[in-house]
Design an enzyme around this catalytic site. Structure first.
Site, mmCIF file in Angstrom:
data_model
loop_
_atom_site.group_PDB
_atom_site.id
_atom_site.type_symbol
_atom_site.label_atom_id
_atom_site.label_comp_id
_atom_site.label_asym_id
_atom_site.label_seq_id
_atom_site.Cartn_x
_atom_site.Cartn_y
_atom_site.Cartn_z
ATOM 1 N N TYR A 1 0.843 -1.199 0.000
ATOM 2 C CA TYR A 1 0.000 0.000 0.000
ATOM 3 C C TYR A 1 0.879 1.250 0.000
ATOM 4 C CZ TYR A 1 -3.080 3.693 1.613
ATOM 5 O OH TYR A 1 -3.761 4.880 1.718
ATOM 6 N N SER B 1 -3.535 15.272 6.069
ATOM 7 C CA SER B 1 -4.539 14.857 5.103
ATOM 8 C C SER B 1 -5.935 14.854 5.715
ATOM 9 C CB SER B 1 -4.209 13.453 4.590
ATOM 10 O OG SER B 1 -5.281 12.920 3.825
ATOM 11 N N GLN C 1 -4.632 19.515 3.930
ATOM 12 C CA GLN C 1 -4.993 19.064 2.586
ATOM 13 C C GLN C 1 -6.462 18.696 2.564
ATOM 14 O OE1 GLN C 1 -5.602 15.464 2.059
ATOM 15 N NE2 GLN C 1 -6.413 15.998 0.056
ATOM 16 N N TYR D 1 -10.004 17.496 0.336
ATOM 17 C CA TYR D 1 -10.721 17.006 -0.837
ATOM 18 C C TYR D 1 -12.043 17.762 -0.910
ATOM 19 C CZ TYR D 1 -7.476 13.071 -1.011
ATOM 20 O OH TYR D 1 -6.344 12.298 -1.094
ATOM 21 N N THR E 1 -6.541 19.225 -3.097
ATOM 22 C CA THR E 1 -6.077 18.201 -4.033
ATOM 23 C C THR E 1 -7.041 18.132 -5.210
ATOM 24 O OG1 THR E 1 -4.910 16.880 -2.392
ATOM 25 C CG2 THR E 1 -5.685 15.727 -4.337
ATOM 26 N N ARG F 1 -5.099 0.921 -8.381
ATOM 27 C CA ARG F 1 -3.968 0.447 -7.579
ATOM 28 C C ARG F 1 -4.030 -1.072 -7.468
ATOM 29 N NH1 ARG F 1 -4.644 5.403 -3.203
ATOM 30 N NH2 ARG F 1 -4.642 7.032 -4.821
ATOM 31 N N ARG G 1 0.097 7.421 -7.934
ATOM 32 C CA ARG G 1 -1.008 6.595 -7.443
ATOM 33 C C ARG G 1 -2.340 6.906 -8.121
ATOM 34 N NH1 ARG G 1 0.242 4.187 -2.571
ATOM 35 N NH2 ARG G 1 -1.792 4.456 -1.593
ATOM 36 N N ASP H 1 6.531 17.737 -5.676
ATOM 37 C CA ASP H 1 6.125 16.595 -4.856
ATOM 38 C C ASP H 1 6.229 15.329 -5.705
ATOM 39 O OD1 ASP H 1 4.436 15.397 -2.475
ATOM 40 O OD2 ASP H 1 3.424 14.771 -4.315
ATOM 41 N N GLY I 1 9.291 11.816 -6.011
ATOM 42 C CA GLY I 1 10.602 11.367 -6.456
ATOM 43 C C GLY I 1 11.781 11.912 -5.685
ATOM 44 N N GLY J 1 6.683 12.346 0.617
ATOM 45 C CA GLY J 1 5.663 11.486 1.185
ATOM 46 C C GLY J 1 6.263 10.168 1.639
ATOM 47 N N ARG J 2 6.558 9.298 0.673
ATOM 48 C CA ARG J 2 7.113 7.996 1.028
ATOM 49 C C ARG J 2 8.366 8.081 1.897
ATOM 50 N NH1 ARG J 2 5.246 7.034 -4.357
ATOM 51 N NH2 ARG J 2 3.660 5.391 -4.439
#
Length: 379
Positions: free
Chosen positions: A28, A110, A130, A132, A158, A167, A280, A308, A310, A331-332
């Site tokens: 995930y 988020s 953030q 939605y 977003t 995914r 994603r 945002d 890489g 993020g990751r």
């Protein structure tokens, strides 16, 4: 702590996170949409911009501090808003927020976080929320009111999630929140006793900021709610509506097209987070760092641009800034740190990137963030 002390780069935190997370949770975190081309491209794109070191510049002690969205920060680095951080560590979003606050960098919460707007609001720290756009505009307005009361500085809408990305890793694993310990995954979970122990201590995976609206039933109920309530018809009219409700900076996350950037600038948007949602959503898109130079040329100097996707080393931040960005967002990488060691792991991730940034600045002869743009540092 020994594990974190032996992490000398984000890649080491990634290995530590991989060793601690059950495969469905790891996939995930690590997975993307369709063929996952964008994930690979996001990181590889930085290699297309070789740095040109400048010597005899007297940059003995580079200063990485800068201003971002009207806030003074220790480095041009932001922790991206990421949903459901409880999956990776019981410390959840609050652990990341505290690490960011101690480091003096922006933290993004988020809408679909597992920590409330209020609890994630660490005093004195620069914060972004953030959002939605929900069909239920009353919920949207309620979230904004809570953010104002809690002292958030920036609102981030977003705009690249009008439908969920495809995914495949999650589908193949039957991924659920909270994860189900089924027969197929029993051995994998058994080999990660630290993660399972955290699960047994705290099984609260609620999306607390919208929890009163989401029906019971785990992942399936949440996905049905998100598909039903996130407005696929979002438009520039919704941005105008947000501008009537929010007094501070408004940023759009998920912009990559030049025309969209120009339109945002015309409509008084304060900044853009150039992003493909970490690969994603739509696969095989342009890498965010490749969008910086053409968008900067199109919108001029007033619009804040954040890359945002890489970013894995401090030198990547130098490249992005040399192309015309104002900051980078991760993020990751910080979720690797969270999974590997909670708040201390996130702090280690930030420290590694900022240390690499300062070292790269010194070797490039840049004494300040302004110098990165003033000196021709790219081939």
């Amino acid at each position: 702590m020994n594990r974190l002390d032996r992490a000398y780069a984000v890649a080491d935190l990634r290995k530590a996170a991989h060793a601690r997370l059950p495969r469905p949770v790891w996939d995930y975190l690590e997975g993307g949409a369709d063929g996952e081309v964008s994930i690979v491209r996001n990181a590889a794109a930085f290699d297309a911009y070789p740095l040109v070191p400048r010597v005899l510049a007297g940059a003995a002690r580079p200063d990485a501090s800068t201003s971002l969205f009207g806030q003074r920060v220790a480095a041009p680095l932001m922790l991206s808003p990421t949903g459901m951080s409880r999956l990776f560590h019981p410390g959840k979003e609050i652990a990341a927020a505290r690490a960011a606050a101690r480091a003096g960098v922006f933290y993004g919460l988020s809408t679909f976080g597992t920590t409330s707007i209020e609890d994630a609001s660490v005093p004195g720290a620069p914060k972004l929320f953030q959002l939605y756009m929900f069909r239920d505009r009353g919920l949207t307005a309620e979230l904004l009111a809570r953010c104002k009361a809690a002292g958030y500085h920036v609102l981030c809408l977003t705009v690249d999630t009008t439908t969920p990305g495809n995914r495949l890793r999650d589908k193949r694993h039957g991924f659920t929140v909270p994860p189900r310990l089924g027969l197929r995954s029993a051995l994998d979970f058994a080999l990660r006793p630290g993660w399972v122990a955290g699960l047994l201590r705290d099984r609260d995976f609620r999306l607390v900021n919208v929890g009163s609206r989401v029906p019971a039933g785990g992942t399936e109920a949440f996905l049905a709610y998100a598909n039903r309530e996130i407005d696929p018809a979002i438009s520039w009219r919704d941005v105008e509506w947000l501008q009537t409700l929010w007094d501070g900076p408004i940023v759009l996350k998920g912009v990559l097209a030049i025309d969209d950037a120009v339109e945002a600038a015309k409509r008084g948007v304060n900044g853009l987070i150039l992003s493909n949602h970490g690969g994603r959503q739509l696969d095989n898109t342009v890498a965010p760092v490749d969008a910086v130079r053409p968008i900067r040329q199109a919108v001029g100097s007033d619009l804040t641009l954040v890359v945002d996707g890489g970013v894995r080393r401090g030198g990547d931040i130098v490249r992005a800034l040399a192309l015309g960005a104002d900051a980078c967002s991760i993020g990751r990488p910080y979720l690797y740190g969270l999974a590997a060691g909670g708040e201390a792991g996130v702090a280690r991730c930030i420290d590694l990137l900022v240390s690499e940034l300062v070292r790269a600045m010194q070797l490039c002869g840049a004494a300040s963030i302004v110098d990165i743009r003033a000196r021709p540092l790219l081939v």
